[in-house]
Design a protein around this motif. Structure first.
Motif, short mmCIF file in Angstrom:
data_model
loop_
_atom_site.label_atom_id
_atom_site.label_comp_id
_atom_site.label_asym_id
_atom_site.label_seq_id
_atom_site.Cartn_x
_atom_site.Cartn_y
_atom_site.Cartn_z
N ALA A 93 -21.07 27.51 -9.35
CA ALA A 93 -19.72 27.19 -9.82
C ALA A 93 -18.80 28.39 -9.55
N ILE A 94 -17.54 28.08 -9.22
CA ILE A 94 -16.54 29.13 -8.97
C ILE A 94 -15.37 28.89 -9.92
N VAL A 95 -15.00 29.92 -10.67
CA VAL A 95 -13.81 29.81 -11.54
C VAL A 95 -12.85 30.95 -11.20
N ARG A 96 -11.57 30.76 -11.54
CA ARG A 96 -10.56 31.77 -11.19
C ARG A 96 -9.48 31.84 -12.27
N VAL A 97 -8.51 32.72 -12.04
CA VAL A 97 -7.37 32.86 -12.97
C VAL A 97 -6.12 32.45 -12.18
N PRO A 98 -5.70 31.19 -12.29
CA PRO A 98 -4.65 30.72 -11.38
C PRO A 98 -3.30 31.38 -11.58
N GLY A 99 -2.96 31.75 -12.81
CA GLY A 99 -1.66 32.40 -13.04
C GLY A 99 -1.81 33.31 -14.25
N ASN A 306 -4.16 39.01 -19.64
CA ASN A 306 -4.36 37.59 -19.32
C ASN A 306 -5.54 37.40 -18.38
N ILE A 307 -5.65 38.31 -17.40
CA ILE A 307 -6.75 38.19 -16.43
C ILE A 307 -8.09 38.31 -17.16
N SER A 308 -8.23 39.33 -18.02
CA SER A 308 -9.54 39.54 -18.66
C SER A 308 -9.84 38.40 -19.63
N GLU A 309 -8.84 37.97 -20.41
CA GLU A 309 -9.09 36.90 -21.38
C GLU A 309 -9.43 35.58 -20.69
N THR A 310 -8.67 35.25 -19.64
CA THR A 310 -8.94 33.98 -18.95
C THR A 310 -10.31 34.02 -18.26
N THR A 311 -10.64 35.16 -17.66
CA THR A 311 -11.94 35.26 -16.97
C THR A 311 -13.08 35.06 -17.96
N LEU A 312 -13.00 35.73 -19.12
CA LEU A 312 -14.07 35.63 -20.10
C LEU A 312 -14.12 34.23 -20.71
N SER A 313 -12.96 33.63 -20.91
CA SER A 313 -12.93 32.26 -21.43
C SER A 313 -13.51 31.28 -20.40
N ASN A 314 -13.22 31.52 -19.11
CA ASN A 314 -13.81 30.68 -18.05
C ASN A 314 -15.34 30.76 -18.11
N ILE A 315 -15.86 31.97 -18.36
CA ILE A 315 -17.32 32.16 -18.39
C ILE A 315 -17.91 31.42 -19.61
N THR A 316 -17.22 31.54 -20.75
CA THR A 316 -17.69 30.84 -21.97
C THR A 316 -17.68 29.33 -21.76
N ASN A 317 -16.60 28.82 -21.17
CA ASN A 317 -16.53 27.37 -20.90
C ASN A 317 -17.69 26.92 -20.05
N GLU A 319 -20.59 28.40 -19.74
CA GLU A 319 -21.84 28.54 -20.52
C GLU A 319 -22.02 27.36 -21.47
N GLN A 320 -20.89 26.89 -22.01
CA GLN A 320 -20.96 25.79 -22.99
C GLN A 320 -20.88 24.41 -22.32
N GLY A 321 -20.84 24.41 -20.99
CA GLY A 321 -20.83 23.14 -20.26
C GLY A 321 -19.52 22.38 -20.39
N GLN A 322 -18.45 23.11 -20.71
CA GLN A 322 -17.14 22.44 -20.84
C GLN A 322 -16.42 22.40 -19.49
N PRO A 323 -15.72 21.29 -19.22
CA PRO A 323 -14.97 21.23 -17.96
C PRO A 323 -13.83 22.26 -17.98
N SER A 324 -13.55 22.88 -16.83
CA SER A 324 -12.50 23.90 -16.81
C SER A 324 -11.45 23.57 -15.76
N PRO A 325 -10.17 23.64 -16.15
CA PRO A 325 -9.11 23.43 -15.16
C PRO A 325 -9.07 24.56 -14.14
N ASN A 326 -9.78 25.66 -14.44
CA ASN A 326 -9.75 26.82 -13.55
C ASN A 326 -10.91 26.84 -12.56
#
Ligand code: NAD
Length: 344
Positions: A93-99, A306-317, A319-326
């Motif tokens: 899986a690949i996640v990012r910080v769009p804005g 914002n970058i660090s919070e979104t990145t860590l939240s992306n990782i948590t999502n 880990e918890q199997g939640q769909p991510s818009p990122n």
């Protein structure tokens, strides 16, 4: 989750450690860039966190997958350095910080415009050396000048709003209209009309096959004599040799760059004790009317938070199997020739 964080500087560590109090991931920071040579550092890390110049080609992704990595968390918007096909094949899986802060980049754009126009970079050095002469420092009023904005998304919109405050005429070129730009008086026109009429041209579109080397010999030929060109988007929007010719002939009056096509060999490192081998870059450095910053437009406290919070939240999502818009999927972008696409 156990996360190997590559290409880290002291400021990355500072913001990630603070943000991680709320997420409690196991972060291990590595200074080197992720490459084939360094990929083994990520052995047994379920997640790998990377930045703009880390290499995520098929070989590196295979090495990471073999060592147990399932998630690539980009701490940037661009994913041009990721082989999305290979990642999909490996089930990664690949996640990012769009804005994270359009203000950061837009305000830096303004910094380049004002500095180049009023020659503040030269005045700073002169005054420190006891030279109080004004010769060569003549600028122009921004009021009533025409600014051409190519790409009126999140960043372009803030640039339009700021330039409206300066009393500029705003021309815009984009594949879609942003009503917030029209609300501050931006007039959408064909790119060729913008090139012909703008006193200042600023680039805020992504790098795609369509926009690759958008500013080339043909485009420069259409521009006004003495035009100012600003690029805080992606280096390869500009054909560097053609711009150097434009500067030599004085068709281009000034050039402000925060990005450069070959920046991965230079930017983010202290090379002040080395001999720079990039002759094109060194030629750019000889012009008094060229100002280059090293991909720092994003670099504000708010953006790093914002970058660090979104990145860590992306990782948590993840880990918890939640769909991510990122989440980035194969359909997210058409990768252009040479594998470049959307920017930081
Ligand atoms: P965005 O997606 O909100 O906006 C991009 C805009 O470009 C959109 O309106 C899109 O329709 C338009 N566009 C796409 N193709 C186009 C074309 N062929 N011609 C004209 N317009 C076109 O993105 P954003 O957040 O505003 O970021 C813009 C760019 O800024 C990014 O792609 C990135 O390369 C760059 N960036 C740089 C830094 C930095 O530190 N220097 C930081 C963040 C982003």
């Amino acid at each position: 989750m156990k996360v190997a964080v590559f290409s880290t500087k002291a400021y990355d560590r500072q913001f990630f450690i603070t943000a991680n109090y709320d997420y409690e991931h196991e972060l291990v920071f590595f200074e080197p860039r992720l490459t084939r040579e360094t990929a083994s550092l990520a052995r047994n890390f379920a997640a790998v966190c990377v930045f703009v110049n880390d290499q995520l080609d098929a070989r590196v992704l295979e090495m990471l997958a073999a060592h147990g990595t399932r998630l690539i968390a980009l701490r940037c918007a661009g994913f041009n350095n990721v082989d999305l096909k290979a990642a999909a094949k490996l089930g990664m899986a690949i996640v990012r910080v769009p804005g994270y802060s359009p203000y950061a980049v837009a305000e830096h754009t303004l910094g380049l415009i004002l500095t180049l126009n009023r020659k503040i970079h030269r005045a700073y050095n002169r005054v420190r050396e006891g030279n109080f002469s004004l010769d060569g420092l003549l600028g122009f009023d921004l009021h009533n000048r025409t600014i051409g904005i190519i790409g009126t998304g999140k960043i372009g919109q803030v640039v339009a709003q700021i330039m409206h405050g300066f009393g500029c005429q705003i021309l815009a070129a984009d594949v879609s209209v942003n009503p917030a730009c029209e609300a501050v008086g931006a007039k959408y026109v064909e790119r060729s009309k913008l090139l012909k009429e703008a006193d200042i041209i600023t680039l805020h579109c992504p790098l795609t096959p369509e926009t690759h080397h958008l500013i080339n010999q043909d485009a420069i030929a259409q521009m006004k004599q003495g035009v100012m060109i600003i690029n805080t988007s992606r280096g390869a929007l500009i054909q560097t040799e053609d711009v150097i010719q434009g500067l030599k002939s004085q068709k281009i009056g000034s050039l402000g760059l925060d990005v450069y096509e070959q920046e991965s060999d230079l930017f983010f490192e202290d090379l002040s004790n080395q001999i720079i081998q990039d002759d094109l870059f060194e030629r750019l450095m000889t012009f008094p009317n060229v100002l280059v910053t090293a991909h720092q437009a994003f670099f504000t406290k708010e953006a790093l938070q914002n970058i660090s919070e979104t990145t860590l939240s992306n990782i948590t999502n993840y880990e918890q199997g939640q769909p991510s818009p990122n989440q980035v999927s194969l359909g997210s972008a058409i990768a252009p020739k040479g594998g470049v696409s959307l920017g930081l």
